[in-house]
Design an enzyme around this catalytic site. Structure first.
Site, mmCIF file in Angstrom:
data_model
loop_
_atom_site.group_PDB
_atom_site.id
_atom_site.type_symbol
_atom_site.label_atom_id
_atom_site.label_comp_id
_atom_site.label_asym_id
_atom_site.label_seq_id
_atom_site.Cartn_x
_atom_site.Cartn_y
_atom_site.Cartn_z
ATOM 1 N N SER A 30 0.741 -1.173 -0.124
ATOM 2 C CA SER A 30 -0.038 -0.013 0.062
ATOM 3 C C SER A 30 0.899 1.152 0.006
ATOM 4 C CB SER A 30 -0.787 0.039 1.400
ATOM 5 O OG SER A 30 -1.931 -1.053 1.129
ATOM 6 N N ARG A 34 1.559 4.365 -2.822
ATOM 7 C CA ARG A 34 1.239 5.655 -2.709
ATOM 8 C C ARG A 34 2.392 6.453 -2.816
ATOM 9 N NH1 ARG A 34 -2.339 2.466 -0.411
ATOM 10 N NH2 ARG A 34 -4.285 3.537 0.502
ATOM 11 N N ARG A 128 -13.856 -6.246 -10.015
ATOM 12 C CA ARG A 128 -14.233 -5.653 -8.564
ATOM 13 C C ARG A 128 -15.001 -4.464 -8.776
ATOM 14 N NH1 ARG A 128 -8.232 -6.151 -6.082
ATOM 15 N NH2 ARG A 128 -9.520 -5.337 -4.097
ATOM 16 N N SER A 172 -13.157 1.701 2.935
ATOM 17 C CA SER A 172 -12.277 1.419 1.768
ATOM 18 C C SER A 172 -11.089 2.549 1.567
ATOM 19 C CB SER A 172 -12.840 1.270 0.491
ATOM 20 O OG SER A 172 -11.797 1.240 -0.502
ATOM 21 N N GLN A 174 -8.747 2.833 -0.447
ATOM 22 C CA GLN A 174 -8.525 2.906 -1.784
ATOM 23 C C GLN A 174 -9.646 4.176 -2.245
ATOM 24 O OE1 GLN A 174 -8.803 -0.695 -4.116
ATOM 25 N NE2 GLN A 174 -6.951 -1.594 -2.843
ATOM 26 N N ASP A 319 -6.974 -7.519 5.293
ATOM 27 C CA ASP A 319 -5.955 -8.549 4.252
ATOM 28 C C ASP A 319 -5.631 -9.790 5.030
ATOM 29 O OD1 ASP A 319 -6.477 -6.702 2.100
ATOM 30 O OD2 ASP A 319 -4.575 -5.647 2.458
ATOM 31 N N LYS A 346 -12.298 -8.698 -3.239
ATOM 32 C CA LYS A 346 -11.085 -8.591 -3.261
ATOM 33 C C LYS A 346 -10.558 -9.354 -4.395
ATOM 34 C CE LYS A 346 -10.417 -6.169 0.516
ATOM 35 N NZ LYS A 346 -10.357 -4.907 0.380
ATOM 36 N N ARG A 392 -3.326 -13.919 -1.626
ATOM 37 C CA ARG A 392 -3.396 -14.009 -0.056
ATOM 38 C C ARG A 392 -3.954 -15.379 0.255
ATOM 39 N NH1 ARG A 392 -1.306 -9.324 1.358
ATOM 40 N NH2 ARG A 392 -2.220 -7.273 0.613
HETATM 41 C C1 S3P Z 1 -5.627 -1.092 0.120
HETATM 42 C C2 S3P Z 1 -6.688 -0.876 0.728
HETATM 43 C C3 S3P Z 1 -7.618 -2.094 1.302
HETATM 44 C C4 S3P Z 1 -6.915 -3.481 1.112
HETATM 45 C C5 S3P Z 1 -5.877 -3.594 -0.247
HETATM 46 C C6 S3P Z 1 -4.944 -2.393 0.038
HETATM 47 C C7 S3P Z 1 -4.837 0.207 -0.044
HETATM 48 O O1 S3P Z 1 -8.539 -2.233 -0.078
HETATM 49 O O2 S3P Z 1 -7.489 -4.715 1.160
HETATM 50 O O3 S3P Z 1 -5.240 -4.733 -0.070
HETATM 51 O O4 S3P Z 1 -3.573 0.043 -0.528
HETATM 52 O O5 S3P Z 1 -5.437 1.152 0.101
HETATM 53 P P1 S3P Z 1 -9.878 -1.425 0.092
HETATM 54 O O6 S3P Z 1 -9.742 -0.136 -0.165
HETATM 55 O O7 S3P Z 1 -10.854 -1.947 -0.839
HETATM 56 O O8 S3P Z 1 -10.421 -1.894 1.437
#
Ligand code: S3P
Length: 438
Positions: A30, A34, A128, A172, A174, A319, A346, A392
């Site tokens: 993650s 970023r 997704r 989320s 994301q 996760d 996921k 995973r």
């Molecule tokens: C992530 C957020 C999570 C996580 C993913 C990575 C991220 O997903 O499950 O592996 O890097 O922001 P969601 O935002 O869909 O919950």
């Protein structure tokens, strides 16, 4: 557009004795995404050390290169020559492969800047849900459409977006991060409310790049503005560490020291739950660097007991649920986990994948609404379990093989390269027997 990659091969782990050793897990996925994105938007050259070199982060880097950033990926560091937010219009669709983080965050950044592009991915990513970013981006004035709420996403040129006042309806990070990236180039403040306390890496990293973000409780306020390059060191990925922690807990006599793991509290709910299950875990040398807390972890084998995981805990261990469910199957007694709906969205439907795999290994699991109950007491047999194209799921069942009465063979295990290419090698270093075929 590339379909699902032809990555085949089966992986079988077995414990020939206790696992022992000292390791450093790869960089946080993650945080690496970023860092690449913000560095590409910034003015100047950023140097990122400890970043994750895996299929997902490489896909994001390739897309950013196509948008005009220069990403030079060396063994010791990734250097990113930023674009100062002047991204090129890509000549072909951008393929984010298997990466939800790459696709959703990039969609936010491109929509914010009004750069026309098509974002796509593999068969899993195309399944997704994307409406969760399309709706709030549209409310900001962006023109982004999907195919029935799914990738491929088409971004059209627009004038400047306007900031939004928005309460996240799903847990989320994301979605939250996509909106923050869009908000960087919008007119006016973007104000988000995240009642779920999803992972906060974007909020922590933005100020390192000169971004103006203020977090008070559940409220995140972003004032738009340019970013400038910086250097960052990425911590080890807690979500990768979780598989090695679980392996150590499962094999009698095992002991492991993990160095430099990220322990951001929005990520470490797994440790809290393991504590309740009776795990022996100790954090040492805790420190903060580049806005992210980290520590070394000492883990010893333990006999686990079942527990109850409340819905409010899920975002902090989302996760880790596949491996937690494997641990619950081995623990004494029952484990009940509430609020698992996001697990269905996921890289695979992880509720179905875990149900299929645990059933094969003779474990009873009940799904009622958004609650799952796992009957512990140990895996009853070995067998063949499919990864369902999900890194995973593959790693969770490979680790299950260390505690099964007969070998567990995980088919289509090549997907592990999505986030943790050295997984099998690291377990072999600790003393597990690794058989790979195909
Ligand atoms: C992530 C957020 C999570 C996580 C993913 C990575 C991220 O997903 O499950 O592996 O890097 O922001 P969601 O935002 O869909 O919950």
């Amino acid at each position: 557009m590339r379909r699902r990659a032809a990555r085949v091969g089966a992986l079988r782990l077995s414990a020939v004795g206790a696992l022992h050793g000292e390791l450093r897990v790869p960089g946080d996925k993650s945080i690496t995404h970023r860092a690449l994105l913000l560095a590409a938007l910034a003015t100047g050259k950023s140097r990122i050390t400890g970043g994750l070199d895996a299929a997902d982060t490489r896909a994001t880097a390739r897309a950013l290169n196509a948008l005009g950033a220069h990403i030079d990926w060396r063994d010791e560091a990734v250097c990113v020559q930023g674009t100062g937010a002047s991204l090129l219009r890509p000549s072909a669709p951008l393929d984010l492969g298997n990466s939800g983080t790459g696709l959703r965050l990039l969609a936010g950044a491109l929509a914010g800047l009004g750069v026309p592009a098509v974002l796509d991915g593999d068969a899993s990513l195309r399944r997704r849900p994307m409406a969760r970013i399309l709706q709030p981006l549209a409310a900001m004035g962006a023109a982004v459409t999907g195919r029935g709420g799914h990738a491929p996403l088409r971004i059209e040129a627009t004038g400047s977006l306007h900031g939004i006042d928005y309460q996240l309806p799903v847990a989320s990070a994301q979605v939250k991060s996509a909106l923050l990236l869009a908000g960087l180039a919008a007119a006016g403040t973007t104000r988000l409310v995240d009642p779920f306390h999803s992972r906060d890496h974007t909020e922590r990293m933005l100020p390192r790049f000169g971004g103006r973000v203020r977090v008070v409780g559940e409220v995140i306020e972003l004032i738009p503005g340019p970013l400038r390059a910086t250097d960052l060191e990425i911590p080890g990925d807690f979500s990768s560490a979780a598989f090695l922690i679980a392996a150590t807990l499962l094999v009698p006599g095992s002991r492991l020291l993990l160095r430099g793991v990220g322990i951001n509290p929005t990520r470490t709910g797994f440790l809290t739950v393991l504590g309740r299950m009776g795990a022996g875990l100790r954090l040492v040398a805790e420190h903060n660097q580049d806005g992210e807390p980290r520590a070394d972890m000492e883990i010893t084998h333990a006999v686990l007991t079942g527990t109850h995981v409340a819905a409010a805990e899920i975002p902090s261990l989302i996760d880790e649920l596949p491996i937690l469910m494997v641990l619950a199957a081995v623990a004494h007694g029952e484990t009940k986990i509430e609020g698992i709906e996001e697990l269905r969205h996921k890289e695979s439907d992880r509720v179905e994948a875990l149900y299929a795999g645990l059933s094969r290994l003779g474990v009873g699991m009940r799904v009622e609404g958004h609650t799952v109950t796992i009957h512990g007491g140990g895996l009853r047999r070995g067998g063949e379990v499919d990864s369902q194209g999900d890194h995973r799921v593959a790693m969770a069942f490979a680790v299950a093989g260390l505690a099964a009465p007969a070998p567990v063979s995980v088919t289509d295990a090549g997907w592990i390269a999505t986030s943790f290419p050295g997984f099998a090698t690291q377990l072999a270093t600790l003393g597990a027997r690794v058989d790979q075929s195909g």
